[in-house]
Enzyme design. Structure first.
Site, PDB file in Angstrom:
ATOM      1  N   PRO A  89       0.812  -1.226   0.000  1.00 20.44           N
ATOM      2  CA  PRO A  89       0.000   0.000   0.000  1.00 20.44           C
ATOM      3  C   PRO A  89       0.845   1.275   0.000  1.00 20.44           C
ATOM      4  CG  PRO A  89      -0.376  -1.292   2.026  1.00 20.44           C
ATOM      5  CD  PRO A  89       0.587  -2.058   1.189  1.00 20.44           C
ATOM      6  N   GLU A 116       2.948  -7.061   8.189  1.00 22.02           N
ATOM      7  CA  GLU A 116       2.882  -5.593   8.225  1.00 22.02           C
ATOM      8  C   GLU A 116       3.687  -4.930   7.113  1.00 22.02           C
ATOM      9  OE1 GLU A 116       0.867  -3.847  10.430  1.00 22.02           O
ATOM     10  OE2 GLU A 116       0.202  -5.900  10.749  1.00 22.02           O
ATOM     11  N   ARG A 154      -4.036  -8.538 -20.357  1.00 22.26           N
ATOM     12  CA  ARG A 154      -5.068  -8.288 -21.371  1.00 22.26           C
ATOM     13  C   ARG A 154      -4.635  -7.246 -22.400  1.00 22.26           C
ATOM     14  NH1 ARG A 154      -8.848  -4.811 -20.866  1.00 22.26           N
ATOM     15  NH2 ARG A 154     -10.554  -6.232 -21.296  1.00 22.26           N
ATOM     16  N   ASP A 169     -11.797   0.164 -23.882  1.00 19.87           N
ATOM     17  CA  ASP A 169     -11.955   0.019 -22.435  1.00 19.87           C
ATOM     18  C   ASP A 169     -12.042   1.371 -21.748  1.00 19.87           C
ATOM     19  OD1 ASP A 169     -11.769  -2.688 -22.494  1.00 19.87           O
ATOM     20  OD2 ASP A 169      -9.726  -2.803 -21.700  1.00 19.87           O
TER      21      ASP A 169
END
Ligand code: ADE
Length: 243
Positions: A89, A116, A154, A169
């Site tokens: 993150p 963590e 993709r 898209d």
């Protein structure tokens, strides 16, 4: 393209990799996806991969040694050095532009962590960049790695069938995709817009562009900020430039 994924949970990837586009892309040898279990590179009898953080604090940190040994093993499996990516993150936010950039590489080495976080020496020592799939915390990097793999594969030539296209898209031109309809023409009193039945391709393209702009303005105005738009007559548009 070759994609190596280093993970403590290779089984988590089985289902996503064995369906639909990812399955077909591997069968067509558009991509070779190789999973390696970091735990196989532990050296103690408990197969330990994490430890308490120096300085104290909650949670456990992924130890450098098993990740380094796993990486060094994987690195030698193919001649390309590859682009090394930690899923965390704390990383740079993943988007369509990043997916497109990564799709031009010959090899990606993705490292999914648990606990963590990673011992900082993993990032520094492996020269890894960090990618986050969004501003929320997952239980580990596996789902994030799958998101990256799917979005990248993709885009590879030959990954999508004839009837599929990445060109239209959402985000492919920095805008959300226009509304789509299929048969029947009327469903529960809701009718397909007349323009789509008109056969006038110019009008259809114009309508779709307009719808894309309106949707983007409504749901994701942040996307409009940086793009130069070739649009005409969108009322109340902000930051759009016309030419
Ligand atoms: N690991 C945990 N949360 C994550 C996120 N948002 N992106 C990438 N890896 C993660």
């Amino acid at each position: 393209m070759r994609i190596d994924v280093l993970t403590l949970f290779p089984e988590m990837f089985e289902s996503p990799l064995s369906h639909s586009i990812l399955k077909r892309a591997q069968e067509a040898q558009v991509v070779d996806i190789v999973l390696t279990d970091i735990r196989d590179f532990t050296t103690d009898k408990y197969r330990k991969v994490d430890d308490k953080p120096y300085g104290g604090g909650p949670g456990m940190v992924m130890m450098a040694q098993p990740v380094f040994d796993c990486f060094e093993h994987v690195r030698k499996l193919s001649p390309d050095a590859g682009r090394v990516i930690l899923l965390t993150p704390q990383g740079q936010k993943f988007d369509q532009e990043k997916a497109s950039e990564l799709s031009r590489e010959r090899r990606l080495i993705l490292i999914a962590g648990r606990y963590e976080g990673f011992d900082e020496r993993i990032r520094v020592g492996l020269g890894a960049e960090q990618i986050s799939v969004g501003d929320y915390v997952l239980s580990g990097g596996e789902l994030a790695a799958m998101v990256v793999v799917d979005a990248v594969v993709r885009l590879l030539g030959g990954a999508l069938g004839d009837e599929e296209s990445a060109k239209d898209d959402s985000f492919s031109e920095g805008l959300l995709e226009y509304p789509q309809y299929t048969r029947p023409e009327v469903f529960r009193d809701m009718k397909v817009p007349d323009v789509l039945l008109s056969g006038d391709h110019g009008k259809i393209a114009e309508w779709r562009r307009q719808q894309s702009l309106e949707r983007t303005k409504k749901s994701r105005p942040d996307l409009l900020k940086d793009i130069t738009m070739v649009s005409k007559g969108v009322k109340g548009g902000h930051n759009e430039k016309s030419d």
